[in-house]
Structures are given as structure tokens and as C-alpha cells.
Design an enzyme around this catalytic site. Structure first.
Site, PDB file in Angstrom:
ATOM      1  N   CYS A 136      70.466 178.694  29.662  1.00  0.00           N
ATOM      2  CA  CYS A 136      68.969 179.282  30.473  1.00  0.00           C
ATOM      3  C   CYS A 136      68.716 177.902  30.869  1.00  0.00           C
ATOM      4  CB  CYS A 136      68.766 180.550  29.932  1.00  0.00           C
ATOM      5  SG  CYS A 136      66.422 180.597  30.760  1.00  0.00           S
ATOM      6  N   CYS A 139      64.518 178.441  30.220  1.00  0.00           N
ATOM      7  CA  CYS A 139      63.623 178.498  29.773  1.00  0.00           C
ATOM      8  C   CYS A 139      63.879 176.320  28.737  1.00  0.00           C
ATOM      9  CB  CYS A 139      65.100 179.471  28.272  1.00  0.00           C
ATOM     10  SG  CYS A 139      65.851 181.083  29.750  1.00  0.00           S
ATOM     11  N   ASP A 140      65.135 176.072  28.665  1.00  0.00           N
ATOM     12  CA  ASP A 140      65.155 174.835  27.666  1.00  0.00           C
ATOM     13  C   ASP A 140      65.065 173.832  28.935  1.00  0.00           C
ATOM     14  OD1 ASP A 140      65.651 176.703  25.738  1.00  0.00           O
ATOM     15  OD2 ASP A 140      67.829 177.268  26.655  1.00  0.00           O
TER      16      ASP A 140
END
Ligand code: NAP
Length: 326
Positions: A136, A139-140
């Protein structure tokens, strides 16, 4: 079971399919309950710009899903933040048990649990998951400011992730096992002209290398799919974007599945192998897998459920002409 709540229609999942089903079912006075699952809003909440939702030239994925949720609530759907952990489709009414201890019985169920990211299945991928290996970018990606990252895959997800990562990373290398991408042409064009992006064609990831203290990724080993030769590449992060698998765990032993785990529906409908159980969206669609097609299937599922409940005598039959005109 004495504390169970009974509903006519239970919707499991909160992506475009689930929320659209909730809007239609609420407007049909079915008083649906929708249980959101572990990731309320589904996969679109971990994407950024969405440019193919009709009516919105560009909208952020999380904003689109927040709007869908608000729409379903405004129509009167009961939206519940919980996760179905067990679903018994072998008895009537159907029984759903949730993580919180909540038990719901339902005359009809719409399954819209979507899909989840697939992994390569390498031991080194598993070892560094959460320590430099991710599925992701939204997300990261932030953790890779001025770092070098590798993205694996050649579909829309891989290209979107690679483009998103260029905001942070100093270099993004997309590794694809073939010599052409399956991503949309517009995304391919953006990727291929981006100065921070390099594409390594005809290679697959065979190992993620790293260090133990502190645990982190240092590079990847790539193997040519043409001649089997290997090469090493330094990298601080690896993003695996090789597609999605249907989230059919809850029903895999109860419903007919096909094409590697997708819930099978009668062609042209959302009816599954158990009457009263309907499936919509990525859980059942191995071909199109778009937000807009998922939403369309959510609508179909609500109409199918309405007809089913009407035949049971649970609700007034919907006038066909009106249904067709919506
Ligand atoms: P996808 O289209 O199935 O692409 C998966 C990619 O990963 C393919 O390029 C595939 O290679 C590669 N791959 C699969 N297994 C692999 C393996 N073991 N090793 C190396 N590479 C592997 O999946 P997706 O990109 O996640 O997209 C899923 C669906 O969502 C698609 O229908 C897509 O259009 C849709 N989607 C749409 C948008 C958008 O509209 N903006 C955004 C994201 C996703 P091959 O090409 O060789 O098969």
C-alpha cells in the site's frame, strides 16, 4: 442467539458495491443493515486520485467513499462498524456473528466483501512485511522520502502506486515480468515519461534482501524471465502490486466459487448458489473490477434481494416498471 438482531437484509462490506446496495435497499424500504468490515470504505480508501468515477473529473478515493457512506446513511441504511467473523448460510434466517459479539439474523444477505492485495509468497517478502515491504503506497509511501523504492507489477495498481511514490522517493523502479504493461494507456504514458521512474522489463522478484538491526530492506534480487539471469538492485522499500484476490474466506465452504475463489453468480444476476444470498463487486467479478461496475452490481444485488424478499412475502413486490425506470 437470544440477543440477536433480526433484519430483512444484511449487507456485508462497505466498498462501492455495499454502499450502493444499501442506498437502493433503503429506498426500497428494506431497512438494510450494512456491516462495514475491517476497512470501512474498502480499497478506494487506500488510493488517492480517482479519475474514472462518472461525474467527478477527479476525486480522492477516501472522499468518494465518505460520500457514499453518507449517502447510504441519509437514505436510512443502518451502517455498523463491525466485522463479520462467521456467517452461517446453512440455516434460515441466515446468521452472522461479528467481532464485537453482535449476532445478526437476516432473511437475505448481500455479500460485498471485495478483494485484498495478493502477495508473491516469498519467505523474504514475508520476513520484511511491515519493515520495508508493503502492498500500500498510500499507507506507507511517506516513509520513503528521498529513498529508492521498487514496485512489482504491471497493472493499474502498480502504475498508480509507482506514480504516487514519485512524490516522496528519489527513484522508483517498476519491475514487470513481461515487456508490456496491462495498465490503462493514460497511466502508462504518465509513468513512462516520469523522470524519477525506471522500468525494468521481463524480470521478476526472487528475493528481498535486508538487514536485521534495525530490521529493514536493503535491496532486491531480480531474475530475468527471458534467460534466467539474476541481478541485484539496491532499494529501501518494495511495494508489491500484483493484483487482488477475492475476500471469500467467510463463505468459501458454503457457496459455489470459481476462477480461484470468486463467488459464482448466475449470469446476468447477483444470485449465488444459495437462494437469498447475493454477491456483488470484486468478490464476484474477476473481469472488470472497477468502482463503477462494483456499484452497478450493488444496485443489481439490492434489486435481486428485493424481488427475493417479495416472493417470500417479506416486502411488497416492487412494481417492475418502476424498477426498470430507476
Ligand atoms: P491486475 O490488473 O490483475 O494486474 C496485476 C499485475 O501484476 C499484472 O501486470 C501481472 O502481470 C502482475 N503479476 C501478477 N502476478 C504476478 C507475479 N506472481 N509476479 C509478478 N507479477 C505478477 O491487478 P491490479 O493492478 O491490482 O488491478 C486490479 C483491477 O483493479 C483491474 O481491473 C484494474 O483495472 C482495477 N484498478 C483500476 C484502477 C483505476 O481505474 N484507476 C486502479 C487500480 C486498479 P501480467 O500483466 O504479466 O499478468
Amino acid at each position: 442467539m437470544s440477543d440477536a438482531v433480526h433484519v430483512k437484509l444484511l449487507i456485508v462490506g462497505s466498498g462501492p458495491a455495499g454502499y450502493t446496495a444499501a442506498v437502493y435497499a433503503a429506498r426500497a424500504m428494506l431497512n438494510p443493515m450494512l456491516i462495514q468490515g475491517m476497512q470501512p470504505g474498502g480499497q478506494l480508501t487506500i488510493t488517492t486520485e480517482v479519475e474514472n468515477w462518472p461525474g467527478e473529473v477527479e476525486i480522492q478515493g477516501p472522499e468518494l467513499m465518505a460520500k457514499m457512506e453518507a449517502h447510504a446513511r441519509a437514505m436510512g441504511a443502518d451502517i455498523v462498524t463491525d466485522m463479520v467473523t462467521k456467517l452461517d448460510l446453512g440455516r434460515r434466517p441466515f446468521v452472522a456473528e461479528c467481532d464485537s459479539g453482535r449476532v445478526v439474523t437476516a432473511d437475505a444477505v448481500i455479500l460485498a466483501t471485495g478483494a485484498q492485495a495478493r502477495w508473491l509468497g516469498l519467505p523474504s517478502e514475508e520476513k520484511f512485511k511491515g519493515f520495508g515491504v508493503s502492498a500500500c503506497a498510500t499507507c506507507d509511501g511517506f516513509f520513503y522520502r528521498d529513498r529508492q523504492v521498487v514496485v512489482i507489477g504491471g497493472g493499474n495498481t502498480a502504475v498508480e502506486e509507482a506514480l504516487f511514490l514519485t512524490r516522496f522517493a528519489s527513484k522508483v523502479t517498476l519491475v514487470h515480468r513481461r515487456d508490456s504493461l496491462r495498465a490503462e494507456k493514460i497511466l502508462q504514458a504518465r509513468l513512462l515519461k516520469h523522470p524519477k521512474v525506471e522500468v525494468i522489463w521481463n524480470h521478476e522478484l526472487t528475493e528481498v534482501t535486508g538487514v536485521e538491526a534495525p530490521k529493514g530492506v536493503s535491496g532486491v534480487v531480480l531474475r530475468s524471465t527471458l534467460d534466467g539471469s539474476t541481478r541485484m538492485l539496491a532499494a529501501d522499500g518494495v511495494f508489491v502490486a500484483i493484483g487482488h484476490a477475492p475476500a471469500s474466506e467467510l463463505v468459501k465452504d458454503q457457496l459455489e466459487l470459481h476462477n480461484g475463489g470468486y463467488v459464482k453468480v448466475e449470469p446476468g444476476s447477483t444470485r449465488t448458489s444459495i437462494p437469498g444470498v447475493f454477491a456483488a463487486g470484486d468478490l464476484t467479478d474477476h473481469v472488470y473490477r472497477q468502482a463503477v461496475t462494483s456499484a452497478g452490481m450493488g444496485c443489481m444485488a439490492a434489486l435481486d434481494a428485493e424481488h427475493y424478499l417479495a416472493a417470500l412475502g417479506e416486502v411488497e413486490p416492487a412494481p417492475q416498471a418502476v424498477v426498470a425506470a430507476i
